[in-house]
Motif scaffolding. Structure first.
Motif, PDB file in Angstrom:
ATOM      1  N   LEU A 116      -1.383 109.614 -45.456  1.00 39.09           N
ATOM      2  CA  LEU A 116      -1.866 108.271 -45.758  1.00 39.09           C
ATOM      3  C   LEU A 116      -2.643 108.221 -47.066  1.00 39.09           C
ATOM      4  O   LEU A 116      -2.622 107.203 -47.764  1.00 39.09           O
ATOM      5  N   THR A 158      -7.991 104.028 -48.484  1.00 34.13           N
ATOM      6  CA  THR A 158      -6.917 103.102 -48.821  1.00 34.13           C
ATOM      7  C   THR A 158      -6.364 102.362 -47.610  1.00 34.13           C
ATOM      8  O   THR A 158      -5.485 101.516 -47.758  1.00 34.13           O
ATOM      9  N   SER A 159      -6.844 102.684 -46.414  1.00 34.11           N
ATOM     10  CA  SER A 159      -6.352 102.006 -45.223  1.00 34.11           C
ATOM     11  C   SER A 159      -7.429 101.998 -44.144  1.00 34.11           C
ATOM     12  O   SER A 159      -8.406 102.753 -44.206  1.00 34.11           O
ATOM     13  N   ARG A 160      -7.225 101.163 -43.163  1.00 34.88           N
ATOM     14  CA  ARG A 160      -8.139 101.083 -42.025  1.00 34.88           C
ATOM     15  C   ARG A 160      -8.217 102.422 -41.295  1.00 34.88           C
ATOM     16  O   ARG A 160      -9.288 102.865 -40.895  1.00 34.88           O
ATOM     17  N   GLY A 210      -3.768  96.662 -47.603  1.00 31.60           N
ATOM     18  CA  GLY A 210      -2.701  97.088 -46.707  1.00 31.60           C
ATOM     19  C   GLY A 210      -3.211  97.181 -45.288  1.00 31.60           C
ATOM     20  O   GLY A 210      -4.373  96.925 -44.981  1.00 31.60           O
ATOM     21  N   ASP A 211      -2.319  97.602 -44.399  1.00 32.93           N
ATOM     22  CA  ASP A 211      -2.689  97.687 -42.983  1.00 32.93           C
ATOM     23  C   ASP A 211      -2.093  98.925 -42.359  1.00 32.93           C
ATOM     24  O   ASP A 211      -1.465  98.867 -41.304  1.00 32.93           O
ATOM     25  N   ALA A 212      -2.254 100.086 -43.058  1.00 29.93           N
ATOM     26  CA  ALA A 212      -1.725 101.360 -42.542  1.00 29.93           C
ATOM     27  C   ALA A 212      -2.634 101.848 -41.436  1.00 29.93           C
ATOM     28  O   ALA A 212      -3.528 102.640 -41.616  1.00 29.93           O
ATOM     29  N   ARG A 213      -2.443 101.333 -40.233  1.00 25.88           N
ATOM     30  CA  ARG A 213      -3.317 101.644 -39.106  1.00 25.88           C
ATOM     31  C   ARG A 213      -2.954 102.974 -38.471  1.00 25.88           C
ATOM     32  O   ARG A 213      -3.697 103.471 -37.670  1.00 25.88           O
TER      33      ARG A 213
END
Length: 389
Positions: free
Chosen positions: A239, A252-254, A386-389
């Motif tokens: 990620l 960079t993401s949640r 973004g939403d890379a969960r």
């Protein structure tokens, strides 16, 4: 483990200047080129590409089952990729057996031979390679001196502490002078204090030997302490790859924000976004933060902030309308160096604040169910893109 020679130059100065990934002319020592690994219908590593540079201390970080150990095992030669290629020094490792690869692996269990002495454990790989006895004797003495185990040469592993066994395994891994040392959860069996001490010893040793270290760990603090860069993995993919400070301060993401350290994440609608400043209306209140994200009014966004960035006070700020939350102290955890406060906001969110304990005693310590204010400045948090969960 640092020698007198290495002590003359600060390790911090060495690491601060070490950024080959930002040099367009630098070439990685280890290259994962679109590597995939499947076990039946399960995909452990999914089309992953990554470069690791000479002399880098690199950490693969992620939860159990994310694919980090599989990646390490493929590099070691214990598994073959289903697709893609792995190169070391520009040469493909496909089909090369583990014993032919110029690297060594140190396992979490240490895998020491209980019937052998410390010196015989360290010498085992050298004997298997047919090295002359005199050379083996000199190399073993060199390794035991390096890890400060000379007085324990004749002892067996069960006569050593966990930390000493870890050093024997390390000495054995280094005895063959590999180009790359692979470490699979190397400090997991040690207690917290010894683990912290050993982290710094490994850093000093890696710089002293000039080797490339690749470590697999699920411990965020361990990765943050030791590595030059961290790759945060999830479900066989990477990620984010960056220096520890970047991963922590600018996730960079949640998922990365939530996995590395403690964080409060607030959802909201963008009110304005201009000149690098975003105003976000959340249930907790109005947030104003600096961000280069391309956001439009009305768009949904997430704001992440670390506990140490929030200032806790009984007094209301001069401007309570922005970057200020009012709530009740719900939980308190005293950890010695810091105290953690969980503050429940009127809308139901719980926000954590960390307060450093600079004095031995506080006459007016904030207590449970007290009304407090949490404030922060524009630079304290980050908008998650973004939403890379």
């Amino acid at each position: 483990m640092a020698t007198a020679a290495s002590a003359t130059k600060s390790l911090g100065n060495i690491r601060r200047a070490f950024e080959p990934w930002n040099d367009p002319s630098a070439r990685p020592l280890i290259e994962f080129d679109r590597v995939t690994k499947r076990f039946g219908t399960a995909t452990a590593v999914d089309d992953l590409s990554l470069g690791i540079y000479p002399r880098e201390f690199f950490a693969l970080l992620g939860a159990s089952g994310c694919g980090k150990s599989t990646l390490l095992r493929m590099l070691a030669g214990f598994e073959e990729p289903t697709a893609g290629d792995i190169r070391l020094g520009g040469e493909s490792l496909r089909g090369v057996p583990p014993y032919r690869r110029p690297l060594n692996m140190m396992f979490q269990s240490y895998a020491l031979f209980p019937h052998m002495s410390v010196e015989r454990n360290v010498a085992f790989g050298l004997r298997q390679d047919g090295m002359a006895r005199s050379e083996i004797r000199d190399r073993v003495a060199e390794m035991l001196k390096l890890v400060k185990l000379e007085p324990y040469a004749k002892r067996r592993p069960q006569q050593l502490s966990g930390g000493q066994q870890q050093r024997v395994a390390l000495a054995r891994s280094l005895a063959k002078r590999p180009k790359v040392l692979l470490l699979d959860e190397p400090l997991g069996a040690l207690d917290k204090k010894l683990r912290e001490e050993t982290q710094f010893e490994l850093m000093d040793l890696q710089q002293e030997l000039g080797l490339t270290f690749v470590v697999v760990t699920h411990d965020q603090e361990e990765a943050m302490t030791m590595s030059d860069r961290i790759a945060v993995m999830r479900e066989g993919r990477i990620l984010q790859v960056a220096a520890p400070a970047v991963v922590y301060e600018a996730p960079t993401s949640r998922y990365v924000a939530d996995f590395v350290g403690n964080v409060t994440i607030l959802e909201g609608d963008v009110e304005t976004a201009a000149n690098g400043v975003v105003r976000l209306r959340t249930a907790a209140g109005l947030v104003e933060t600096r961000s280069g994200a391309a956001l439009a009014p009305g768009e949904r966004a997430s704001f992440a902030i670390r506990p140490e960035k929030l200032e806790l006070s009984r007094r209301a700020p001069l401007d309570p309308s922005v970057n200020a939350f009012r709530g009740l102290v719900w939980d308190i955890a005293y950890l010695g160096d810091v105290t953690l406060f969980n503050v429940r906001l009127p809308a139901g969110e719980t926000v954590r604040s960390t307060v450093v304990n600079r004095q031995r005693e506080k006459s007016e310590q904030i207590g449970w169910e007290e009304e407090v204010w949490l404030t922060f400045d524009r630079e304290a948090g980050v908008i998650l893109e973004g939403d890379a969960r």
